[in-house]
Design a protein around this motif. Structure first.
Motif, mmCIF file in Angstrom:
data_model
loop_
_atom_site.group_PDB
_atom_site.id
_atom_site.type_symbol
_atom_site.label_atom_id
_atom_site.label_comp_id
_atom_site.label_asym_id
_atom_site.label_seq_id
_atom_site.Cartn_x
_atom_site.Cartn_y
_atom_site.Cartn_z
ATOM 1 N N ILE A 1 -3.554 -37.441 -5.159
ATOM 2 C CA ILE A 1 -4.138 -37.709 -3.848
ATOM 3 C C ILE A 1 -5.130 -38.840 -4.048
ATOM 4 N N VAL A 2 -4.864 -39.972 -3.405
ATOM 5 C CA VAL A 2 -5.604 -41.208 -3.680
ATOM 6 C C VAL A 2 -6.205 -41.753 -2.382
ATOM 7 N N ALA A 3 -7.483 -42.167 -2.455
ATOM 8 C CA ALA A 3 -8.145 -42.858 -1.342
ATOM 9 C C ALA A 3 -8.034 -42.083 -0.042
ATOM 10 N N SER A 4 -8.348 -40.805 -0.087
ATOM 11 C CA SER A 4 -8.270 -39.951 1.095
ATOM 12 C C SER A 4 -9.623 -39.306 1.346
ATOM 13 N N LEU A 5 -10.066 -39.329 2.599
ATOM 14 C CA LEU A 5 -11.346 -38.738 2.991
ATOM 15 C C LEU A 5 -11.102 -37.532 3.889
ATOM 16 N N PHE A 6 -11.260 -36.340 3.315
ATOM 17 C CA PHE A 6 -11.226 -35.088 4.069
ATOM 18 C C PHE A 6 -9.918 -34.865 4.813
ATOM 19 N N VAL A 7 -8.834 -35.434 4.348
ATOM 20 C CA VAL A 7 -7.524 -35.184 4.954
ATOM 21 C C VAL A 7 -6.542 -34.932 3.813
ATOM 22 N N PRO A 8 -6.269 -33.669 3.481
ATOM 23 C CA PRO A 8 -6.767 -32.480 4.180
ATOM 24 C C PRO A 8 -8.207 -32.150 3.782
ATOM 25 N N SER A 9 -8.882 -31.420 4.652
ATOM 26 C CA SER A 9 -10.266 -31.056 4.371
ATOM 27 C C SER A 9 -10.348 -29.935 3.338
ATOM 28 N N HIS A 10 -9.286 -29.138 3.225
ATOM 29 C CA HIS A 10 -9.214 -28.089 2.218
ATOM 30 C C HIS A 10 -7.863 -28.208 1.510
ATOM 31 N N VAL A 11 -7.906 -28.475 0.217
ATOM 32 C CA VAL A 11 -6.690 -28.604 -0.580
ATOM 33 C C VAL A 11 -6.493 -27.296 -1.339
ATOM 34 N N ARG B 1 4.254 -23.033 -8.659
ATOM 35 C CA ARG B 1 4.636 -22.438 -9.931
ATOM 36 C C ARG B 1 5.064 -23.482 -10.954
ATOM 37 N N SER B 2 5.169 -24.740 -10.548
ATOM 38 C CA SER B 2 5.681 -25.779 -11.445
ATOM 39 C C SER B 2 4.685 -26.896 -11.732
ATOM 40 N N LEU B 3 3.662 -27.082 -10.897
ATOM 41 C CA LEU B 3 2.756 -28.219 -11.007
ATOM 42 C C LEU B 3 2.035 -28.225 -12.357
ATOM 43 N N GLN B 4 2.030 -29.410 -13.007
ATOM 44 C CA GLN B 4 1.401 -29.561 -14.316
ATOM 45 C C GLN B 4 0.169 -30.465 -14.288
ATOM 46 N N CYS B 5 0.131 -31.425 -13.376
ATOM 47 C CA CYS B 5 -0.977 -32.378 -13.333
ATOM 48 C C CYS B 5 -1.363 -32.660 -11.880
ATOM 49 N N LEU B 6 -2.665 -32.544 -11.582
ATOM 50 C CA LEU B 6 -3.196 -32.821 -10.251
ATOM 51 C C LEU B 6 -4.329 -33.832 -10.384
ATOM 52 N N VAL B 7 -4.254 -34.927 -9.614
ATOM 53 C CA VAL B 7 -5.250 -35.990 -9.667
ATOM 54 C C VAL B 7 -5.818 -36.224 -8.271
ATOM 55 N N LEU B 8 -7.141 -36.212 -8.151
ATOM 56 C CA LEU B 8 -7.845 -36.672 -6.956
ATOM 57 C C LEU B 8 -8.590 -37.932 -7.353
ATOM 58 N N TRP B 9 -8.144 -39.068 -6.827
ATOM 59 C CA TRP B 9 -8.697 -40.359 -7.221
ATOM 60 C C TRP B 9 -9.280 -41.035 -5.973
ATOM 61 N N ARG B 10 -10.561 -41.343 -6.024
ATOM 62 C CA ARG B 10 -11.255 -41.947 -4.889
ATOM 63 C C ARG B 10 -11.061 -41.129 -3.615
ATOM 64 N N SER B 11 -11.120 -39.823 -3.730
ATOM 65 C CA SER B 11 -10.862 -38.952 -2.589
ATOM 66 C C SER B 11 -11.952 -37.890 -2.487
ATOM 67 N N LEU B 12 -12.175 -37.437 -1.274
ATOM 68 C CA LEU B 12 -13.144 -36.380 -1.016
ATOM 69 C C LEU B 12 -12.495 -35.308 -0.164
ATOM 70 N N THR B 13 -12.834 -34.069 -0.466
ATOM 71 C CA THR B 13 -12.378 -32.939 0.317
ATOM 72 C C THR B 13 -13.451 -31.863 0.244
ATOM 73 N N ASN B 14 -13.525 -31.023 1.247
ATOM 74 C CA ASN B 14 -14.541 -29.975 1.243
ATOM 75 C C ASN B 14 -14.300 -28.946 0.144
ATOM 76 N N GLU B 15 -13.020 -28.640 -0.081
ATOM 77 C CA GLU B 15 -12.707 -27.627 -1.081
ATOM 78 C C GLU B 15 -11.382 -27.954 -1.754
ATOM 79 N N LEU B 16 -11.374 -27.826 -3.072
ATOM 80 C CA LEU B 16 -10.155 -27.927 -3.861
ATOM 81 C C LEU B 16 -9.970 -26.577 -4.547
ATOM 82 N N ALA B 17 -8.983 -25.832 -4.113
ATOM 83 C CA ALA B 17 -8.770 -24.478 -4.615
ATOM 84 C C ALA B 17 -7.429 -24.389 -5.329
ATOM 85 N N VAL B 18 -7.487 -24.115 -6.623
ATOM 86 C CA VAL B 18 -6.271 -23.844 -7.387
ATOM 87 C C VAL B 18 -6.019 -22.349 -7.261
ATOM 88 N N VAL B 19 -5.199 -21.975 -6.296
ATOM 89 C CA VAL B 19 -4.979 -20.561 -5.993
ATOM 90 C C VAL B 19 -4.017 -19.944 -7.009
#
Length: 337
Positions: free
Chosen positions: A223-233, A238-256
């Motif tokens: 997720i690159v260059a994103s401001l609060f969209v989505p506001s909650h990530v 079951r398969s994801l291995q790598c998650l990147v937030l680059w130049r982005s803001l969100t209220n909450e990032l929850a690895v459920v």
């Protein structure tokens, strides 16, 4: 735009340029051994050429026309970009028409399409944007880069993009993600998708959840260059291995639920936001038993919660509660990303 273009996958072949040898420079009158190769080998060779050069091979003979028609299409539309004579700008209408003709004329499979300089707003008004996406779905496109350039930003992306079941790598930039209400959901939508980049894409929580639910083998998400969209990530994969937030803001990032997640990278927070306690992102780690790398956390910007434990910035490391042994922290350099 510079940030977004930096994070896109590299073009499928080196940019054309430089001097080309003359026909006789290396014995142009010598025996033609290339034409003795099987059609399958020739088709593979042609698929590694820029679109214009690949199309020119059809002029050699009937056999080469057959080879061109069956070779997987690799289209970087910067090869088709047309300049206005003497105006110092681009002929957006001519370029859009060239892309439509290239996609429409090639009836064989499509391997890669990279549209980074096309007027998507013009294509939408002309009704060809939906046509492009339908052709990509019909032709089994595997690697796609679709950048809405020039503006307007957040142009609505047609829902046809969710019907390209063959796609493996998908990067979208400056779009508004389709409303997923009423659209098909489940692993049959993107059964082969392994990597996706959302670059300044307006996508809400429902669409984000829909995307993850449709991608059963997804391994990389950026997720690159994103401001609060989505506001909650919220990550449920079951398969994801790598998650990147680059130049982005969100209220909450929850690895459920993400048992295969190994790297969670928060890199270069958006410079326009203050580094005070006025704003922070809560990073919640739930079920992520494979997590090995978590960084880079900024005091005053991030609040970390692992399970039921909230780690406060003011606490000394010696007073921190125990953290599961699978968690290690890396803070050294950009190269670790």
């Amino acid at each position: 735009m510079r940030v977004v273009l930096t994070c896109l996958p590299a073009p499928p072949y080196p940019a054309a340029g430089g001097s080309r040898p003359s026909p006789g420079a290396h014995g142009g009158g010598a025996e033609d051994r290339i034409s003795r190769l099987p059609d399958a080998v020739l088709a593979d060779i042609v698929s590694h050429l820029p679109a214009k050069d690949a199309a020119r091979t059809a002029a050699l003979s009937r056999r080469w026309r057959r080879v061109w028609a069956s070779a997987p299409l690799v289209l970087d539309h910067s090869d088709l970009l047309r300049a206005l004579p003497g105006a110092g700008g681009f002929d957006w209408l001519g370029t859009t028409d060239a892309v439509s003709r290239a996609i429409g004329a090639h009836r064989g499979p499509i391997r890669c399409v990279r549209l980074t300089c096309c007027s998507m707003a013009l294509a939408a008004r002309l009704g060809v944007l939906e046509y492009w996406l339908r052709r990509l779905a019909e032709s089994g496109a595997e690697d796609l880069v679709l950048v809405n350039r020039p503006m307007p930003e957040f142009l609505p992306l047609p829902p046809d993009v969710l019907r390209i079941a063959s796609v493996r790598t998908l990067y979208l930039a400056y779009w508004s993600f389709p409303d997923t209400a009423g659209l098909p959901c489940g692993p049959a939508v993107f059964p082969r998708l392994r990597e996706i980049g959302l670059c300044s894409v307006a996508i809400h929580a429902r669409g984000f959840d829909h995307l993850l639910a449709c991608s059963p083998v997804l391994q990389k998400l950026a997720i690159v260059a994103s401001l609060f969209v989505p506001s909650h990530v919220r990550i449920r994969s079951r398969s994801l291995q790598c998650l990147v937030l680059w130049r982005s803001l969100t209220n909450e990032l929850a690895v459920v639920v993400a048992p295969c997640l190994q790297r969670l990278i928060l890199w270069q927070e958006y410079p326009c936001m203050p580094d005070s306690d006025v704003f922070y992102t809560r990073v919640r780690i739930g079920y992520a038993t494979g997590l090995k790398v978590l960084g880079y956390l900024e005091p005053g910007v991030h609040q970390l919660q692992i399970g039921g434990t909230v780690i406060e910035v003011s606490l000394s490391p010696s007073f921190l509660p125990p953290i599961r042994s699978y968690m290690t922290y890396h803070y050294p350099s950009v190269t670790s990303i």
